[in-house]
Design a protein around this motif. Structure first.
Motif, PDB file in Angstrom:
ATOM      1  N   ALA A  94     -16.172  -3.940 -68.233  1.00 29.84           N
ATOM      2  CA  ALA A  94     -16.742  -2.633 -67.905  1.00 29.84           C
ATOM      3  C   ALA A  94     -16.108  -2.109 -66.631  1.00 29.84           C
ATOM      4  O   ALA A  94     -15.704  -2.872 -65.753  1.00 29.84           O
ATOM      5  CB  ALA A  94     -18.259  -2.736 -67.734  1.00 29.84           C
ATOM      6  N   GLY A  95     -16.008  -0.793 -66.549  1.00 33.85           N
ATOM      7  CA  GLY A  95     -15.423  -0.178 -65.371  1.00 33.85           C
ATOM      8  C   GLY A  95     -16.193   1.057 -64.960  1.00 33.85           C
ATOM      9  O   GLY A  95     -16.863   1.700 -65.770  1.00 33.85           O
ATOM     10  N   CYS A  96     -16.086   1.395 -63.670  1.00 35.77           N
ATOM     11  CA  CYS A  96     -16.813   2.536 -63.123  1.00 35.77           C
ATOM     12  C   CYS A  96     -15.943   3.273 -62.116  1.00 35.77           C
ATOM     13  O   CYS A  96     -15.199   2.651 -61.344  1.00 35.77           O
ATOM     14  CB  CYS A  96     -18.099   2.057 -62.455  1.00 35.77           C
ATOM     15  N   TRP A  97     -16.036   4.587 -62.156  1.00 36.01           N
ATOM     16  CA  TRP A  97     -15.396   5.452 -61.160  1.00 36.01           C
ATOM     17  C   TRP A  97     -16.451   6.343 -60.544  1.00 36.01           C
ATOM     18  O   TRP A  97     -17.356   6.814 -61.238  1.00 36.01           O
ATOM     19  CB  TRP A  97     -14.319   6.316 -61.808  1.00 36.01           C
ATOM     20  N   VAL A  98     -16.341   6.590 -59.222  1.00 43.33           N
ATOM     21  CA  VAL A  98     -17.234   7.510 -58.522  1.00 43.33           C
ATOM     22  C   VAL A  98     -16.392   8.391 -57.605  1.00 43.33           C
ATOM     23  O   VAL A  98     -15.495   7.902 -56.913  1.00 43.33           O
ATOM     24  CB  VAL A  98     -18.299   6.769 -57.687  1.00 43.33           C
ATOM     25  N   GLY A  99     -16.681   9.684 -57.608  1.00 43.10           N
ATOM     26  CA  GLY A  99     -15.955  10.606 -56.739  1.00 43.10           C
ATOM     27  C   GLY A  99     -16.511  12.003 -56.838  1.00 43.10           C
ATOM     28  O   GLY A  99     -17.463  12.267 -57.582  1.00 43.10           O
ATOM     29  N   GLY A 100     -15.917  12.932 -56.104  1.00 40.77           N
ATOM     30  CA  GLY A 100     -16.340  14.314 -56.135  1.00 40.77           C
ATOM     31  C   GLY A 100     -15.685  15.080 -57.268  1.00 40.77           C
ATOM     32  O   GLY A 100     -14.732  14.614 -57.893  1.00 40.77           O
ATOM     33  N   GLU A 101     -16.213  16.278 -57.518  1.00 40.42           N
ATOM     34  CA  GLU A 101     -15.619  17.138 -58.534  1.00 40.42           C
ATOM     35  C   GLU A 101     -14.196  17.513 -58.156  1.00 40.42           C
ATOM     36  O   GLU A 101     -13.340  17.721 -59.012  1.00 40.42           O
ATOM     37  CB  GLU A 101     -16.479  18.392 -58.691  1.00 40.42           C
TER      38      GLU A 101
END
Length: 795
Positions: A698-705
């Motif tokens: 599983a993988g996850c990315w987090v960031g702004g628009e």
């Protein structure tokens, strides 16, 4: 004799009266006969049409564990069999709509005479004369009449069709067809949709009171809509219960007890924004439509509906799409995203924004850059598109001149977007009514951090969970497959795997010193640095990946070159454009989350890459399989290299930048073997984490628009803080679910492993802890590409 002659030969006056009497008596029958003959000679449905009546059926998206994730529909209708109907439902229908349903053959003569009597005596209480079969015939095969005369002709058609239906189908099948076809309003066409929309249940589990309410709606669904007229709906429900008592389906006590109960609605809005996995379902919609539109080598459609001789239509052909998504894992993934994004990331980001003059944009972003970003957002908004369209097509002759349009954009659009209006906006606590300008609403929505999460089985390629964002209703852009982001240090395992395949020993010791690259033309040398600025001593290759040291990755990249790394990345399914430049080692490429997870899954699958699978098969409405998935696989690297790379990545989770999963945290305390990699990009714009187990990756990315929207501190913006906890929340739920029974076994060691992985620990100069130091790079880390040389570097 004369008397007899007088009787048989009446006078002309009497003969006229008798003639009138006979005509009056025969006319209705002659009329009926003529109308029946006319109906028989008109365009009636064929036997084939009776067997397969045309109707719109929703396509169902079904999870791997048999749950319906959602539907694509023109009408929200899915057919059920008679055996799936509650007995209360059938009894209520017969008692209310057709008391002699099991006695007649489509037309109830007694009911017809009762209706005629009611017309003659002006007694409307005599009731209707249409049988269930006639009502079904009306729903299936006739359009709404334009006049009273057309309705009369239509009535005779319904009689004939209802008799034909009775000959072709059993009583049980007719009941099921009727309930499947009736429109219960509120996007609930058919009993299966109605049971869900009004009571969040299935037709077989409808109670007596629920069944009576739904059958009561058959009189006039719009008027007896329980959402708009609950009192009237309850009265009608009680009439149905009384009819059931009259026809001995209930005792007096049962009827009275049921009539006293409230409606107890459990109403569920049905639209494409609701339900599980909305981002997945929307991407799937496009993928399936493209699939069903495919043609063979000679231009013929591959997937042709034999009933229409056209490609299958997902909105009305009643398909069943069997997906790989596991509804339990999907629920855990949505929980994990909500838990960390709403519970930590967003609150911390809001605090961070209070210190920024041009919030939500970073203080290092110029006014000109912000204006450009905001203008792009305006031009992409629905409000702008609608306003411009209305103005453009509102001039003389329906068109405006280019000068008028340009003036409207420069003068009027800013006015429209600066004027405050009432609107409903998203919050994690629920939608909120407010007043603000459209321009302020754009800034408001940009102040939310976004995310993407996906999980898949490495041995099958089956995607088990997919969360494309924080709220599909308000943020429809998918960050799993549609969006690509700079991957940062999550790219480093591909660099290490390339070197290991070429013979690099993971226990080799490398100086923790800055490595520089000569650049083309007159560009300055490229010298990537560790984010904390700490250097000195030596470190093993294995420690270099665990600590995500840029110095070690640069050393390896300079030794083996970016071309070899790109070759491996492409073999692992990466389709993104990658430049053969030194900074590729630190993850400057923009790659989508799905490809990153699938590429890492190959390490757990002994080096074999499997293209992600989301659909196993598609069936038509009759259960015939029209598509079966054939996995696309490729041996990207040898089993030994894959295993050694995993061992290096286990160090990331055991004592490196991803060690938080082992700590006593709400998302931690995971003891099973895990390989993984954190990632943080320039100025904390992107936070990543990829976690690998033998049976689930599983993988996850987090960031702004926008990249200009980010945490100002690495402590919060790094992947170990922003993305890794989502993975931890998800995996803890999955491990705890005994029905999933995910294995906690270690990765299988190759039978003939020739590489020694028991490296001697080396002490670094400088302190490294679980905060993830060493994985990000500062603003100077990405050199500009030489102008005009793009093709040369596009390997």
């Amino acid at each position: 004799m004369n008397k007899l002659r007088e009787i048989l030969t009446p006078e002309p006056k009497h003969r006229r009266k008798l003639k009138i009497l006979w005509i009056a008596f025969a006319t209705p029958f002659a009329f009926i006969l003529i109308m029946l003959l006319g109906a028989l000679l008109s365009d009636l449905p064929s036997l084939e049409e009776l067997e397969n009546p045309k109707s719109n059926q929703a396509t169902e998206i079904i999870s791997s564990d048999g749950q319906v994730l959602g539907q694509y529909f023109k009408e929200n209708r899915v057919n059920v069999d008679y055996k799936e109907l509650s007995p209360h439902l059938v009894n209520a229908l017969v008692a209310t709509e057709d008391e002699r349903f099991y006695e007649h053959s489509g037309i109830d003569i007694k009911a017809l005479f009762r209706v005629v009597k009611g017309v003659v005596t002006a007694n409307s209480s005599q009731g209707g004369g249409s049988t269930i079969s006639q009502q079904l015939a009306k729903m299936l095969f006739t359009e709404k009449p334009e006049s009273a005369w057309a309705r009369v002709k239509q009535k005779f058609r319904e009689w004939i069709i209802s008799v034909r239906l009775e000959r072709r189908y059993t009583k049980e099948e007719i009941v099921a067809m009727y309930l499947n076809r009736y429109d219960f309003v509120n996007h609930a066409v058919g009993i299966k949709s109605a049971a869900y929309v009004y009571f969040n249940t299935t037709p077989d589990k409808l109670t007596l009171e629920q069944s009576a309410m739904l059958i009561g709606m058959a009189k006039n669904a719009s008027y007896y809509n329980p959402n708009k007229r609950p009192a009237e709906s309850k009265v009608r429900r009680n009439v149905v219960l009384a009819q059931m008592r009259k026809n001995n389906f209930l005792t007096e006590e049962e009827c009275t007890a049921a009539q006293e109960k409230p409606l107890n609605l459990d109403f569920h809005v049905v639209d494409h924004n609701e339900g599980a996995a909305p981002y997945f379902r929307e991407v799937l919609r496009t993928d399936v439509q493209e699939l069903l539109s495919e043609k063979d080598g000679i231009g013929n459609y591959k997937y042709l509906n034999p009933e229409t001789n056209q490609p299958y239509n997902i909105y009305k052909d009643g398909l069943k799409i069997y997906t790989t998504i596991d509804s339990r894992m999907q629920g855990y993934a949505e929980y994990a995203v909500e838990e960390h994004m709403a519970g930590f990331n967003q609150p911390e980001f809001v605090k961070d924004l209070k210190n920024k003059k041009n919030a939500p944009f970073d203080f290092r972003v110029t006014t000109e850059e912000i204006e450009k970003i905001m203008n792009i957002a305006v031009y992409r908004s629905d409000r702008y598109i609608q306003a411009l369209d209305e103005f453009t097509n509102g001039g003389e002759g329906g068109k405006r001149s280019k000068e008028e349009i340009e003036r409207f954009r420069k003068v009027e659009i800013p006015k429209i977007f600066s004027k405050k209006v009432k609107m409903k906006v998203f919050t994690y606590a629920g939608d909120r009514d407010t007043v603000m300008s459209p321009m302020d609403s754009i800034r408001y929505y940009k102040s939310f951090l976004q995310t993407g999460f996906v999980a898949m089985e490495p041995k099958t390629g089956y995607v088990k969970a997919w969360v494309g964002g924080i709220n599909y209703k308000h943020f429809k852009y998918d960050h799993v497959k549609q969006g690509s982001n700079q991957v940062g240090s999550t790219f480093k395992p591909f660099v290490y795997a390339t070197a290991i395949r070429e013979g690099l020993n993971p226990c080799e010791q490398v100086p923790n010193q800055i490595v520089c690259f000569d650049m083309p033309g007159d560009q300055p040398m490229y010298c990537p640095k560790n984010s904390d600025g700490k250097y000195g001593g030596v470190v093993t290759v294995k420690q270099g990946l665990a600590r995500s040291l840029n110095t070690v990755t640069a050393y390896i990249m300079k030794r083996y070159g970016p071309e070899a790394v790109i070759t491996l990345a492409k073999d692992l399914g990466i389709t993104a454009k990658m430049k053969a430049v030194p900074s590729l080692a630190l993850g400057v490429a923009d790659i989508n989350l799905m490809e990153m997870v699938a590429a890492n899954a190959a390490f757990a699958n002994k080096g074999v890459y499997i293209k992600p699978v989301v659909v196993t098969r598609i069936e038509d409405k009759n259960g015939k399989v029209i598509y079966s998935n054939v996995p696309v696989t490729k041996e990207a690297l040898d089993e030994q290299t894959a295993y050694v790379t995993l061992d290096l990545m286990k160090g990331v989770c055991n004592y490196g930048t991803g060690a938080r999963i082992r700590y006593d945290r709400p998302y931690g305390r995971i003891t099973a073997p895990v390989a993984g990699k954190t990632g943080t990009t320039q100025s904390n714009s992107d936070g990543w984490f990829i976690g690998i187990t033998p049976d689930l990756v599983a993988g996850c990315w987090v960031g702004g628009e926008d990249r200009a929207i980010r945490f100002s501190r690495t402590q919060l913006g790094q992947g170990a803080s922003s993305a890794l906890p989502i993975w931890g929340y998800f995996m803890n739920k999955v491990y705890a679910d005994k029905t999933i029974n995910l294995s906690k076994a270690d990765f299988q060691r190759p039978a003939h492993l020739t590489i020694d992985l028991n490296c001697a620990e080396v002490i670094l100069q400088g302190e490294y802890d679980e905060a993830g130091q060493g994985e990000s790079f500062d603003d100077t880390q990405i050199p500009a590409l030489p102008k005009g040389d793009d093709d040369e570097f596009d390997k």
